[in-house]
Design a protein around this motif. Structure first.
Motif, mmCIF file in Angstrom:
data_model
loop_
_atom_site.group_PDB
_atom_site.id
_atom_site.type_symbol
_atom_site.label_atom_id
_atom_site.label_comp_id
_atom_site.label_asym_id
_atom_site.label_seq_id
_atom_site.Cartn_x
_atom_site.Cartn_y
_atom_site.Cartn_z
ATOM 1 N N UNK A 1 0.883 -1.145 -0.061
ATOM 2 C CA UNK A 1 -0.172 -0.176 0.050
ATOM 3 C C UNK A 1 0.684 1.299 -0.130
ATOM 4 N N UNK A 2 0.305 2.334 -0.561
ATOM 5 C CA UNK A 2 1.162 3.508 -0.534
ATOM 6 C C UNK A 2 0.952 4.380 0.528
ATOM 7 N N UNK A 3 -0.314 4.302 1.164
ATOM 8 C CA UNK A 3 -0.500 5.191 2.467
ATOM 9 C C UNK A 3 0.350 4.769 3.459
ATOM 10 N N UNK A 4 0.707 3.497 3.936
ATOM 11 C CA UNK A 4 1.670 3.265 4.993
ATOM 12 C C UNK A 4 2.670 2.307 4.767
ATOM 13 N N UNK A 5 2.813 1.767 3.465
ATOM 14 C CA UNK A 5 3.770 0.884 3.067
ATOM 15 C C UNK A 5 3.412 -0.580 3.490
ATOM 16 N N UNK A 6 2.182 -0.964 4.210
ATOM 17 C CA UNK A 6 1.782 -2.365 4.734
ATOM 18 C C UNK A 6 1.469 -3.235 3.416
ATOM 19 N N UNK A 7 1.406 -4.427 3.865
ATOM 20 C CA UNK A 7 1.181 -5.349 2.601
ATOM 21 C C UNK A 7 -0.283 -5.954 2.778
ATOM 22 N N UNK A 8 -0.882 -5.803 1.776
ATOM 23 C CA UNK A 8 -2.474 -6.180 1.822
ATOM 24 C C UNK A 8 -2.657 -7.225 1.160
ATOM 25 N N UNK A 9 -3.411 -8.496 1.750
ATOM 26 C CA UNK A 9 -3.659 -9.608 0.969
ATOM 27 C C UNK A 9 -4.555 -9.617 -0.228
ATOM 28 N N UNK A 10 -4.329 -10.111 -1.446
ATOM 29 C CA UNK A 10 -5.184 -10.160 -2.421
ATOM 30 C C UNK A 10 -5.301 -11.476 -2.953
ATOM 31 N N UNK A 11 -6.646 -11.742 -3.437
ATOM 32 C CA UNK A 11 -6.907 -13.158 -3.799
ATOM 33 C C UNK A 11 -7.772 -12.853 -5.347
ATOM 34 N N UNK A 12 -6.941 -13.684 -6.186
ATOM 35 C CA UNK A 12 -7.109 -13.530 -7.577
ATOM 36 C C UNK A 12 -6.924 -11.997 -8.067
ATOM 37 N N UNK A 13 -6.063 -11.393 -7.425
ATOM 38 C CA UNK A 13 -5.770 -10.061 -7.833
ATOM 39 C C UNK A 13 -6.577 -8.819 -6.915
ATOM 40 N N UNK A 14 -7.605 -9.242 -6.205
ATOM 41 C CA UNK A 14 -8.547 -8.360 -5.389
ATOM 42 C C UNK A 14 -8.024 -8.219 -4.083
ATOM 43 N N UNK A 15 -7.771 -6.850 -3.666
ATOM 44 C CA UNK A 15 -7.556 -6.582 -2.373
ATOM 45 C C UNK A 15 -8.529 -6.955 -1.273
ATOM 46 N N UNK A 16 -8.247 -7.447 -0.290
ATOM 47 C CA UNK A 16 -9.334 -8.041 0.626
ATOM 48 C C UNK A 16 -9.354 -7.224 1.999
ATOM 49 N N UNK A 17 -10.487 -7.085 2.488
ATOM 50 C CA UNK A 17 -10.884 -6.229 3.710
ATOM 51 C C UNK A 17 -11.585 -6.936 4.535
ATOM 52 N N UNK A 18 -11.628 -6.391 5.893
ATOM 53 C CA UNK A 18 -12.686 -6.659 6.849
ATOM 54 C C UNK A 18 -13.742 -5.590 6.860
ATOM 55 N N UNK A 19 -14.857 -5.949 7.565
ATOM 56 C CA UNK A 19 -15.715 -4.832 7.843
ATOM 57 C C UNK A 19 -15.800 -4.561 9.407
ATOM 58 N N UNK A 20 -15.502 -3.297 9.597
ATOM 59 C CA UNK A 20 -15.676 -2.969 11.242
ATOM 60 C C UNK A 20 -16.887 -3.191 11.697
ATOM 61 N N UNK A 21 -17.781 -3.162 11.445
ATOM 62 C CA UNK A 21 -19.154 -3.362 11.543
ATOM 63 C C UNK A 21 -19.507 -4.923 12.170
ATOM 64 N N UNK A 22 -18.824 -5.823 11.686
ATOM 65 C CA UNK A 22 -18.979 -7.220 12.136
ATOM 66 C C UNK A 22 -18.313 -7.474 13.414
ATOM 67 N N UNK A 23 -19.280 -7.828 14.296
ATOM 68 C CA UNK A 23 -18.834 -7.891 15.665
ATOM 69 C C UNK A 23 -18.160 -9.214 16.184
ATOM 70 N N UNK A 24 -18.359 -10.126 15.343
ATOM 71 C CA UNK A 24 -17.842 -11.334 15.608
ATOM 72 C C UNK A 24 -17.564 -12.394 14.708
#
Length: 325
Positions: free
Chosen positions: A274-297
């Motif tokens: 990533x360009x914002x902080x240099x961290x490495x983000x997982x991709x699956x079939x090229x698509x970046x992966x995220x969590x949702x902060x509203x998922x409580x469990x």
């Protein structure tokens, strides 16, 4: 101080014709030099970037020291003897803090500084740090972000133990202190054998597949947290920065040597730097992966279909667009 690679921003990418190394580890044999690192990623809008906040060089270096409490056994305290805690809604793989705003006033994070964390009775190799959504850095132990409890009035107090069924004093190995593990076993009606297996993968990127009753086979991490993809992204490029990233925390990629995959073709796994902080983000079939902060469990899919742009992911990396019923 030795800080685990998974807990720090990625190093700068070194390139000489063919990319051999990145901040996330060596590119696997037979694959292109990380199909997703470097110039293919769009630069973020500076106005949307997370605030950068380097630890203050004048702040005192944090101290983690082991102590004994009668009903809890071995716990970790700070240099003043105040008990340190971990939060069940946080994650250790990847390290991430979900305690913000009013929560952080009740549970002040243990701030990281530029100086090495001092340890007594704690394995230095388990100590790391994670960048919080507000741009500050927080000390981690075994991947878990550490906190104090505002209502602990004096050293040795453990008033935060078990609060909300989610806050527990932390043991020197980053696990819940013995009393917290026992309480969890009683709540679950079982033993903690699964906890031991999860702790085994602390610091790893874990990709699994679970069967959701409405959505079918979807991708999660090792703790069962659901992963999402974003329609506005492009292959090997993220467009989610600033407030977007705070709502949709990235799934961190550790390195190729600490990658565990079940139910997904390993050839589909990659990462972007990533360009914002240099961290490495997982991709699956090229698509970046995220969590949702509203998922409580684990298992929650509350992010499914939000803004008609966020979708859970199939084992092939494609989006699943049917809404949970």
């Amino acid at each position: 101080m030795h800080i685990p690679r998974w807990a720090t921003p990625a190093a700068a990418v070194a390139a000489s014709g063919v990319l051999l190394l990145t901040g996330c580890g060596k590119v696997p044999p037979g694959q292109q030099a990380n199909a997703g690192v470097g110039p293919t990623q769009a630069a973020p809008d500076p106005a949307q970037q997370d605030p950068s906040a380097s630890p203050s060089p004048t702040a005192a270096a944090p101290v983690l020291q082991a102590a004994s409490v009668n009903r809890l056994g071995k716990i970790v305290t700070d240099g003043d003897g105040r008990t340190l805690y971990r939060f069940d809604k946080d994650t250790a793989r990847p390290p991430a803090s979900t305690c913000l705003d009013s929560c952080a006033k009740t549970w002040p994070p243990v701030r990281a500084t530029q100086d090495a964390v001092q340890v007594e009775g704690v394995d230095q190799r388990l100590v790391g740090k994670v960048k919080r959504p507000d741009g500050t850095w927080q000390v981690t132990l075994g991947g878990w972000p550490l906190y104090r409890y505002a209502n602990d009035d004096s050293p040795g107090e453990v008033k935060g133990q078990g609060v909300g069924g989610a806050w527990f004093a932390v043991a020197p190995d980053g696990a819940k202190a013995a009393g917290g593990r026992q309480a969890q076993r009683q709540d679950d009606g079982g033993d903690d054998a699964d906890d031991g297996d999860r702790d085994r993968w602390a610091g790893w990127t874990v990709v699994k597949v679970r069967q959701d009753p409405q959505l079918g086979r979807i991708v999660t991490d090792g703790d069962g947290r659901v992963m999402y993809r974003f329609d506005k992204d492009r292959a090997r490029t993220t467009t989610c920065f600033g407030q977007c990233r705070r709502t949709w925390p990235v799934v961190k990629f550790t390195n190729w040597k600490k990658l565990k995959v079940e139910g997904v073709d390993r050839k589909l796994i990659g990462f972007i730097e990533r360009k914002d902080d240099g961290s490495c983000q997982l991709t699956i079939n090229g698509r970046p992966m995220y969590y949702y902060a509203g998922d409580e469990q684990p298992g929650d899919t509350k992010g499914q279909g939000l803004q008609n742009a966020w979708w859970v992911v199939s084992p092939q990396g494609t989006k699943i667009t049917n809404a949970p019923g």
